[in-house]
Write an enzyme that holds these catalytic residues in place. Structure first.
Site, PDB file in Angstrom:
ATOM      1  N   VAL A  37       0.865  -1.183   0.000  1.00 29.69           N
ATOM      2  CA  VAL A  37       0.000   0.000   0.000  1.00 29.69           C
ATOM      3  C   VAL A  37       0.900   1.232   0.000  1.00 29.69           C
ATOM      4  CG1 VAL A  37      -1.730   1.269   1.337  1.00 29.69           C
ATOM      5  CG2 VAL A  37      -1.804  -1.240   1.248  1.00 29.69           C
ATOM      6  N   CYS A  38       0.687   2.133  -0.949  1.00 32.08           N
ATOM      7  CA  CYS A  38       1.514   3.352  -1.051  1.00 32.08           C
ATOM      8  C   CYS A  38       1.381   4.163   0.239  1.00 32.08           C
ATOM      9  CB  CYS A  38       1.093   4.199  -2.240  1.00 32.08           C
ATOM     10  SG  CYS A  38       1.976   5.770  -2.308  1.00 32.08           S
ATOM     11  N   ILE A  39       2.506   4.399   0.878  1.00 31.11           N
ATOM     12  CA  ILE A  39       2.467   5.007   2.214  1.00 31.11           C
ATOM     13  C   ILE A  39       1.966   6.453   2.165  1.00 31.11           C
ATOM     14  CG2 ILE A  39       4.932   5.627   2.152  1.00 31.11           C
ATOM     15  CD1 ILE A  39       4.955   4.907   5.193  1.00 31.11           C
TER      16      ILE A  39
END
Lengths: 130, 122
Positions: free
Chosen positions: A77-79
């Site tokens: 998941v893109c932080i």
């Protein structure tokens, strides 16, 4: 063939995540490999462990987690996209002094570099957008 | 990091404001350039509106995207392609765009996509 999957749509307001699930299940069944599934933009909501859809509806985040355990998938998941939308793991919750965290344990927060690396190491990157 | 190179194309299809797509695409473009992979950007559909100069984004409480686009050359991101039909449909003249762009018709776009290893669409 090595695939990576990018999802930019939210699970219950777009078809993106559900379609990506179907696609992923199909390519795995056909014997292909999935290097990584990258959740970006509103796609990060698929990583929420707190999603509670009605009993007669698909639980998309739970299906991802189950598929990941079954096939040892790397769910990233893109932080940056996640923290601004309130999808946090324990570390980020501490960093931003939030009193709860909701990232499902089968997902990991990481940077956009993971998307680019997936593109470099995969034969095909397939994007499911909103 | 792997030594191998893959060519990436990012297709920008959405208007600069109203959704996060344009900014998301820009962040991916900058990351690809950090990884020193060959990168092209294609602007089509409402994505061509991103290229208009002098956005007044503050009026809707947003950050200005055109300033970031003007910075692309600094990151050696200079392969900018634009769908000529999308410009025409929106009444934009190529001379309205201050960036260094290459116009493509539908055949040109098909050829560009065919050349790429990976295509990401926003």
């Amino acid at each position: 063939m090595i695939f990576s999957i990018v999802i930019t749509g939210a699970p219950y307001s777009s078809q993106a995540s559900a379609s990506a699930l179907q696609f992923s299940k199909s390519v795995l069944k056909l014997g292909h490999r999935i290097h990584r599934v990258f959740f970006y933009a509103d796609g990060v909501h698929s990583g929420s462990a707190l999603a509670a859809p009605p009993q007669d509806e698909r639980n998309i985040p739970a299906e991802w987690a189950e598929l990941a355990r079954e096939h040892e998938l790397d769910l990233v998941v893109c932080i940056a996209a996640a923290v601004r939308r309130g999808v946090l793991d324990e570390n980020e919750a501490r960093r931003y002094e939030k009193n709860g965290h909701n990232l499902s344990p089968d997902f990991n927060l990481s940077g956009l570099g993971q998307l680019v690396e997936a593109g470099i190491l995969s034969d095909r990157v397939v994007t499911f957008g909103a | 990091m792997s030594d191998s190179k893959k060519s990436f194309l990012i297709i920008n299809r959405k208007a600069p404001y109203g959704s996060s797509a344009a900014r998301d695409a820009l962040d991916v473009a900058l990351t690809i350039s950090v990884f020193e992979q060959p990168l092209s950007l294609l602007f089509s559909d409402d994505g061509v509106l991103q290229l208009l100069p002098e956005h007044n984004a503050a009026a809707i409480g947003q950050k200005n995207l055109s300033a970031n686009l003007a910075m692309l050359e600094m990151y050696d991101i200079d392969q900018l392609y634009v769908c000529s039909r999308a410009l025409e449909q929106r009444g934009i003249r190529p001379s309205d765009i201050k960036l260094n762009i290459t116009l493509l018709d539908q055949n040109g776009i098909a050829a560009l996509i065919k050349q790429q290893d990976q295509v990401l669409s926003f």
